[in-house]
Design a protein around this motif. Structure first.
Motif, PDB file in Angstrom:
ATOM      1  N   CYS A 255      31.225  19.787   1.596  1.00  0.00           N
ATOM      2  CA  CYS A 255      31.089  20.515   2.307  1.00  0.00           C
ATOM      3  C   CYS A 255      32.290  21.287   3.158  1.00  0.00           C
ATOM      4  O   CYS A 255      32.130  22.797   2.674  1.00  0.00           O
ATOM      5  N   GLY A 256      33.105  20.813   3.374  1.00  0.00           N
ATOM      6  CA  GLY A 256      33.979  21.057   4.080  1.00  0.00           C
ATOM      7  C   GLY A 256      35.069  22.230   3.720  1.00  0.00           C
ATOM      8  O   GLY A 256      35.533  23.072   3.707  1.00  0.00           O
ATOM      9  N   GLU A 257      34.458  21.764   2.210  1.00  0.00           N
ATOM     10  CA  GLU A 257      35.581  22.977   0.849  1.00  0.00           C
ATOM     11  C   GLU A 257      35.251  24.153   0.925  1.00  0.00           C
ATOM     12  O   GLU A 257      35.607  24.552   0.506  1.00  0.00           O
ATOM     13  N   CYS A 259      32.568  25.562   2.516  1.00  0.00           N
ATOM     14  CA  CYS A 259      32.624  26.768   3.630  1.00  0.00           C
ATOM     15  C   CYS A 259      33.400  27.452   3.513  1.00  0.00           C
ATOM     16  O   CYS A 259      34.750  27.183   3.974  1.00  0.00           O
ATOM     17  N   PRO A 260      32.981  28.735   3.795  1.00  0.00           N
ATOM     18  CA  PRO A 260      33.875  30.291   3.868  1.00  0.00           C
ATOM     19  C   PRO A 260      34.163  30.049   5.110  1.00  0.00           C
ATOM     20  O   PRO A 260      35.418  31.665   5.438  1.00  0.00           O
ATOM     21  N   ILE A 261      33.684  29.726   5.741  1.00  0.00           N
ATOM     22  CA  ILE A 261      34.597  30.018   7.289  1.00  0.00           C
ATOM     23  C   ILE A 261      35.481  29.627   7.434  1.00  0.00           C
ATOM     24  O   ILE A 261      34.980  28.361   7.580  1.00  0.00           O
ATOM     25  N   THR A 262      36.217  30.955   8.071  1.00  0.00           N
ATOM     26  CA  THR A 262      36.814  29.888   9.193  1.00  0.00           C
ATOM     27  C   THR A 262      36.864  29.499  10.886  1.00  0.00           C
ATOM     28  O   THR A 262      36.986  31.205  11.121  1.00  0.00           O
ATOM     29  N   VAL A 263      37.475  29.196  11.937  1.00  0.00           N
ATOM     30  CA  VAL A 263      37.108  29.112  12.707  1.00  0.00           C
ATOM     31  C   VAL A 263      38.383  28.274  13.561  1.00  0.00           C
ATOM     32  O   VAL A 263      38.857  27.328  13.280  1.00  0.00           O
ATOM     33  N   ARG A 274      39.325  25.161  11.308  1.00  0.00           N
ATOM     34  CA  ARG A 274      38.338  24.181  10.925  1.00  0.00           C
ATOM     35  C   ARG A 274      37.689  25.331   9.861  1.00  0.00           C
ATOM     36  O   ARG A 274      37.526  26.323  10.436  1.00  0.00           O
ATOM     37  N   ARG A 275      36.914  24.813   9.125  1.00  0.00           N
ATOM     38  CA  ARG A 275      35.617  25.482   8.250  1.00  0.00           C
ATOM     39  C   ARG A 275      34.197  25.345   9.567  1.00  0.00           C
ATOM     40  O   ARG A 275      34.142  23.838  10.438  1.00  0.00           O
ATOM     41  N   LYS A 300      24.570  28.277   3.370  1.00  0.00           N
ATOM     42  CA  LYS A 300      24.208  27.357   2.093  1.00  0.00           C
ATOM     43  C   LYS A 300      24.970  27.116   0.672  1.00  0.00           C
ATOM     44  O   LYS A 300      24.521  26.473  -0.385  1.00  0.00           O
ATOM     45  N   LEU A 301      26.284  27.187   0.436  1.00  0.00           N
ATOM     46  CA  LEU A 301      26.588  26.577  -0.178  1.00  0.00           C
ATOM     47  C   LEU A 301      27.262  25.055  -0.635  1.00  0.00           C
ATOM     48  O   LEU A 301      26.988  24.548  -0.899  1.00  0.00           O
ATOM     49  N   CYS A 302      27.199  24.796   1.120  1.00  0.00           N
ATOM     50  CA  CYS A 302      27.300  23.046   1.049  1.00  0.00           C
ATOM     51  C   CYS A 302      26.103  22.211   0.593  1.00  0.00           C
ATOM     52  O   CYS A 302      26.106  21.317   0.435  1.00  0.00           O
ATOM     53  N   VAL A 303      25.280  23.317   0.320  1.00  0.00           N
ATOM     54  CA  VAL A 303      23.647  22.401   0.473  1.00  0.00           C
ATOM     55  C   VAL A 303      24.175  21.596  -0.949  1.00  0.00           C
ATOM     56  O   VAL A 303      23.447  21.318  -1.735  1.00  0.00           O
TER      57      VAL A 303
END
Lengths: 660, 153
Positions: A255-257, A259-263, A274-275, A300-303
Motif C-alpha cells: 500500500c505504501g508503494e 500510494c501517490p501522496i508524499t508528506v 513518507r506516504r 483507493k489504489l491501495c485497496v
C-alpha cells in the motif's frame, strides 16, 4: 451525669524541625502558650517529632492514658500526617484524633526575618488545630477492592519499561498516541555516554512489549475519558481508525508503494518523506500500516493493491472501556521550538538546525542514511557549531528557567559523532556551563575535548548572520578570555530544551494530576515520593515529570512500576473517610444536593423523602454540605462545627486592641 | 484610626487542599517571604466553603478573607471550584449590606505550582488592606468574644 461529653484531653507537640522552625519561632514561648489553650493537658517540644524518638514521645503519652487527642505543630500535613496517624493507630487510638498545625511552610519559612509575625501565625495555627481536634470524631477507613490491571499512558522508553516490569504480574494496557511505540528514543542514533546504537537497545524491547501476552498494546489511541475511582479507574480509550484491519495486515508495504501522496515524515522531524499509507519507521511496533486520513485523497489504489484485503475505508474509531487498578502516566516531553528566538535564525537561515534534526541526519536510518549535509546546498559542512541552552536557563518570555539536563551531553555526543565521520572538520560548542553530571559523563566530556579536539567556547552567541553562500557568521563574547569572537561556520545546531507537552493540561485534567511551576507534572514529594502523584493510585514517570536522560527515565519507570505493584498487590486500598453523610431526620428533601454531586453519589429515597449519599462513590469534596439549606449534611473530618471552631479560635482583634 | 500606619491586617485564608494549600506549601519550601498576616485553614475543596465561614471570620474582626480555589477546569473534584465561583459571586453584594467593604472578601484561583503568585497576591492585598484600614468590627468582636464553643458533631 454520663450524658455529658467527656472533655477532650489534647497533647500538643511542637517540632523544632532541626533549626527550620526553632530558628524563627521561640520554642519555649510557644510551648508555654500551648499549655494555656483550652482542652490542652500537655505541651512539649522536641527536635524532630517525625523521628523515631519523637514518635515514641507521643506513643508514651498515649499509653499513659492522660491524653486522647494529638496535635503536632510541625511541617505541612501533606508531608507527615500519615506518620503521626500511624502512631495513633499503633497505640489503639483512632487515627483521626489527630491534627497537624503547619508552622513550617506557612509560618517560619515564609517569615524568616519577621520572628514576631511568624510566632503570631504559629500560635494561631496551633490554636486552630486544638479547636479542630477537640471536635474530631473517630472515623474508620473504608477498604475498596483494587482491580488487578494497570494502565500506562505513553509508550516511550519509560512506558515500555514500566509495562514490561508490571506485565509479569498484572494485565497491562499500554496506550500510545502515535502509530508505533518507542517514543523519542527510537528517533535517536546513538546514546551517550556509551555510544551504543539507540535502535539496538530500543527495538528488542519494543518487540518484547509487542509480543508480551500480558500487555494489551493500544497504539494510535487516545484517552477519551477517565472516571477517577481509586483502585477501580474506569477509562475509555479511543482507538483511532487506521483504515487498515490490523488482524489481517501483514505489513508487506504494498500500500505504501502504490500510494501517490508524499508528506513530510514526523519521525524524521519533517526532513524525510513518507506516504499517506505508512509505518513511521521500518522497525515500528506494531509493524502494520496506517492510512493517514488527513492527507489521504481516497484514490483507493491501495485497496486494489492489498493482496490480503486488509484495507477498509469504512473502519470507524473504536471506544474501548477499561477498568484498571492503577495508572502510570509517561506521556513524555516536547522539544522547544526556537523559531521565536530570532537572533539564532532558526527557520530564517537554512543552515541553522535543531539537535533532533541533526540526530536524524547522523542516524544511519535517517533521511540521508547517516550523511551530514547542509540543507542549503546538500554538501558536507566543514565547520559546525553547537549552541547550548537554547530555550533553557533563559529568562526571556517563552523560554524556560530550568536546565534541560541532557543538552550538554547530546551536543558533545553529536560533536564526537560528527568528528568521527569527518575527522578534518572543525567543531565548536558554545556553552554557558558544561553540566556533565552522570556516571561516566565527565570522562566522556574530557575525551571530547582532549582527544577529539572539539573547541569549547564559553559564552552564548549574541548574533548569527548569513553569508551569500549560506555559511553563517557567529558573533558573541568569550567570557573566559573576556574578548569578542567572530567565527564562521557552515552549520549551526541549536541544543534545544526539553519542555512539557503542549497538551499536558488535558492529561492533567483527565487524571487529576497537578503541575509544577515549569509546566511538568508534579510529584507528591520531590525527594520521598518522586513517582507518586497527589492522586492515590496514579503515578508519573519519565520526562513528563521533569527533563531527564534515558537512565533516569528507565529508573523512574521501574520505580513507578514497583509503586503500582505495591499499590495493587494487597488487593485492597484504604480510602480517606472524608465522605459526607445525610442526617435523614433533618433532610427536608429539597434535592438541591442531588444535581450538584459530580460523582452521582447522592440518590433520593422517595419513600422517606430524603437524600442518601453512597459513601463509596463519595470523594469528599463537600459541595453538597455547603449547598444544603437545612444543614442536614455532614462531611467527616471537616464538619461545619470543626471549621467554625477553627474560625472562632482566632482572635483577630487581639493585637489591634493591645496596640490602641 | 484609619490612618494607623502600624496596622497589620489580619487575613484568614480558606485553602483548597489540592491547589492553594499545596501552592502555599511550595511558597514555603521556596522560602518566598510574605507579610506575616495570613492564617490558612485547610478545606478539601473550595466547594466546601460556606459563606457563613467568611462572614464569621469578618464578624470576629478579621480584616480580609481569602478563598483559594483551583483554576477553572482544574478542580480535583471535577467542578467544585465552579460551584464555589457561583456561590461567592453573590456574597459581594451582601458584603455592603453587612456594612463591610467588599474588598475584604477575595476569591483567588491559585494552582499548586503558583506559590510565587500566591505570595505576590498577598503582598498586594496586604497593601490594599492597609489603605482600607482595620475592620470596624474589631472593638465589638473583642467585647462579644465568647469562649470557644464546644459543640457536638
Amino acid at each position: 451525669m454520663s450524658l455529658e461529653k467527656p472533655k477532650p484531653r489534647v497533647a500538643v507537640y511542637i517540632c523544632h524541625c532541626g533549626k527550620n522552625i526553632a530558628d524563627v519561632i521561640d520554642m519555649d514561648e510557644i510551648t508555654e502558650y500551648a499549655k494555656h489553650i483550652p482542652n490542652v493537658v500537655s505541651a512539649k517540644n522536641y527536635k524532630f517529632m517525625c523521628s523515631n524518638a519523637g514518635q515514641d514521645l507521643i506513643a508514651e503519652d498515649l499509653k499513659s492514658g492522660k491524653i486522647d487527642r494529638v496535635v503536632v505543630a510541625a511541617c505541612s500535613p501533606l508531608m507527615h500526617e500519615e506518620t503521626y496517624r500511624r502512631v495513633l493507630r499503633e497505640n489503639n487510638f483512632n487515627e483521626f484524633f489527630f491534627e497537624q498545625a503547619n508552622i513550617r511552610e506557612h509560618a517560619s519559612w515564609v517569615n524568616l526575618r519577621d520572628h514576631k509575625g511568624a510566632m503570631d501565625i504559629a500560635k494561631d495555627h496551633v490554636k486552630m488545630a486544638v479547636a479542630k481536634v477537640s471536635n474530631d470524631r473517630p472515623l474508620i477507613r473504608q477498604k475498596v477492592k483494587v482491580t488487578q490491571e494497570a494502565l500506562i499512558v505513553g509508550a516511550g522508553i519509560t512506558g515500555m519499561f514500566a509495562a514490561l516490569d508490571l506485565a509479569n504480574k498484572y494485565k497491562v494496557h499500554l496506550v500510545e498516541r502515535t502509530p508505533t511505540i518507542g517514543g523519542h528514543m527510537a528517533q535517536l542514533d546513538k546514546t551517550f555516554p556509551t555510544m551504543d546504537c539507540s535502535a539496538c537497545i530500543t527495538t528488542p524491547k519494543m518487540v518484547e512489549v509487542g509480543r508480551h501476552p500480558n500487555i494489551n498494546l493500544l497504539t494510535y489511541s487516545e484517552i477519551e475519558n477517565v472516571d477517577l475511582n481509586v483502585g477501580n479507574f474506569e477509562v475509555q480509550v479511543r482507538k483511532k481508525s487506521r483504515r487498515i484491519n490490523h488482524l489481517i495486515c501483514t505489513g508487506c508495504g504494498t500500500c505504501g508503494e502504490v500510494c501517490p501522496i508524499t508528506v513530510p515524515n514526523e519521525f524524521d522531524y519533517n526532513m524525510g518523506y513518507r506516504r499517506a499509507a505508512y509505518v513511521p519507521f521500518p522497525q515500528a511496533i506494531p509493524a502494520q500500516y496506517t492510512i493517514d486520513i488527513k492527507n489521504c485523497i481516497e484514490c483507493k489504489l491501495c485497496v486494489d493493491a492489498c493482496e490480503v484485503n486488509a484495507i477498509d475505508f469504512n473502519q470507524e474509531d473504536e471506544i474501548i472501556d477499561l477498568k484498571v487498578g492503577s495508572i502510570i502516566i509517561a506521556t513524555g516531553n516536547d522539544i522547544f521550538d526556537p523559531s521565536t528566538l530570532y537572533c539564532y535564525g532558526y527557520q530564517k537561515y537554512k543552515n541553522v538546525l535543531i539537535a533532533i534534526e541533526m540526530e536524524r541526519l547522523l542516524s544511519s536510518t535517517g533521511p540521508t542514511l547517516g550523511k551530514v549535509i547542509k540543507p542549503s546546498d546538500h554538501k558536507t559542512p566543514k565547520r559546525i557549531g553547537f549552541l547550548q541552552c537554547v530555550g533553557s536557563r533563559d529568562f526571556h518570555e517563552g523560554t524556560h528557567k530550568y536546565c534541560s539536563r541532557v543538552c550538554c551531553m547530546y551536543a558533545i555526543k553529536q560533536a564526537r559523532q560528527f568528528k568521527e565521520k569527518y575527522p578534518d572538520s572543525e567543531v565548536f560548542i558554545f556553552y554557558i556551563d558544561m553540566r556533565t553530571f552522570g556516571k561516566g559523563y565527565e570522562e566522556f566530556y574530557e575525551i571530547a575535548a582532549r582527544e577529539y579536539g572539539i573547541n569549547f567556547i564559553r559564552g552564548r552567541i549574541g548574533d548569527v548572520f548569513e553569508n551569500n553562500d549560506g555559511s553563517l557568521i557567529i558573533r558573541g563574547s568569550d567570557t573566559l578570555l573576556a574578548e569578542k569572537y567572530e567565527i564562521e561556520v557552515d552549520m549551526l545546531i541549536l541544543s534545544t530544551a526539553i519542555e512539557a507537552r503542549k497538551d499536558a493540561d488535558e492529561v492533567s485534567r483527565f487524571f487529576g494530576v497537578q503541575f509544577s511551576e515549569d509546566g511538568f507534572f508534579m510529584e507528591a514529594h520531590p525527594k520521598l515520593k518522586p513517582v507518586d502523584s497527589l492522586s492515590t493510585g496514579i503515578f508519573i514517570a519519565g520526562t513528563c515529570q521533569a527533563p531527564r536522560d534515558i537512565p533516569d527515565a528507565v529508573a523512574q519507570a521501574k520505580a513507578a512500576a514497583s509503586s503500582a505493584d505495591n499499590f495493587m498487590f494487597s488487593g485492597e486500598v484504604e480510602i480517606e473517610p472524608y465522605y459526607s453523610m445525610v442526617q435523614p431526620e433533618i433532610c427536608s428533601g429539597c434535592r438541591s444536593c442531588v444535581q450538584l454531586c459530580p460523582y452521582d453519589a447522592i440518590s433520593f429515597d422517595e419513600t422517606t423523602n430524603t437524600a442518601d449519599i453512597n459513601a463509596i462513590k463519595c470523594k469528599g469534596c463537600g459541595v453538597c454540605v455547603a449547598s444544603c439549606p437545612s444543614n442536614a449534611i455532614i462531611q467527616n473530618h471537616f464538619t461545619r462545627n470543626q471549621i467554625l471552631s477553627e474560625v472562632r479560635a482566632l482572635k483577630p482583634w487581639e493585637n489591634y486592641i493591645k496596640e490602641n | 484610626m484609619v490612618e494607623d500606619s502600624d496596622f497589620e491586617p489580619y487575613i484568614v485564608c480558606f485553602a483548597c487542599n489540592w491547589c492553594t494549600y499545596t501552592g502555599s506549601d511550595q511558597a514555603g519550601v521556596s522560602r518566598m517571604q510574605r507579610p506575616a498576616d495570613v492564617r490558612i485553614i485547610r478545606l478539601m475543596c473550595s466547594g466546601r466553603m460556606e459563606p457563613r465561614y467568611a462572614i464569621e471570620a469578618l464578624k470576629n474582626g478579621a480584616d480580609g478573607v481569602i478563598i483559594g480555589a483551583c483554576h477553572l477546569g482544574d478542580c480535583h473534584y471535577l467542578e467544585g471550584n465552579e460551584k464555589a465561583v457561583r456561590r461567592f459571586s453573590v456574597i459581594n453584594s451582601f458584603m455592603e449590606q453587612y456594612g463591610m467593604n467588599p474588598k475584604r472578601f477575595q476569591f483567588w484561583h491559585i494552582s499548586a505550582s503558583e506559590g510565587a503568585e500566591f505570595t505576590e497576591h498577598i503582598k498586594e492585598y496586604v497593601a490594599e488592606l492597609k489603605k482600607i484600614g482595620p475592620n470596624p468590627r474589631k472593638h465589638i468582636a473583642a467585647k462579644e468574644f465568647k469562649k470557644l464553643e464546644e459543640v457536638v458533631i
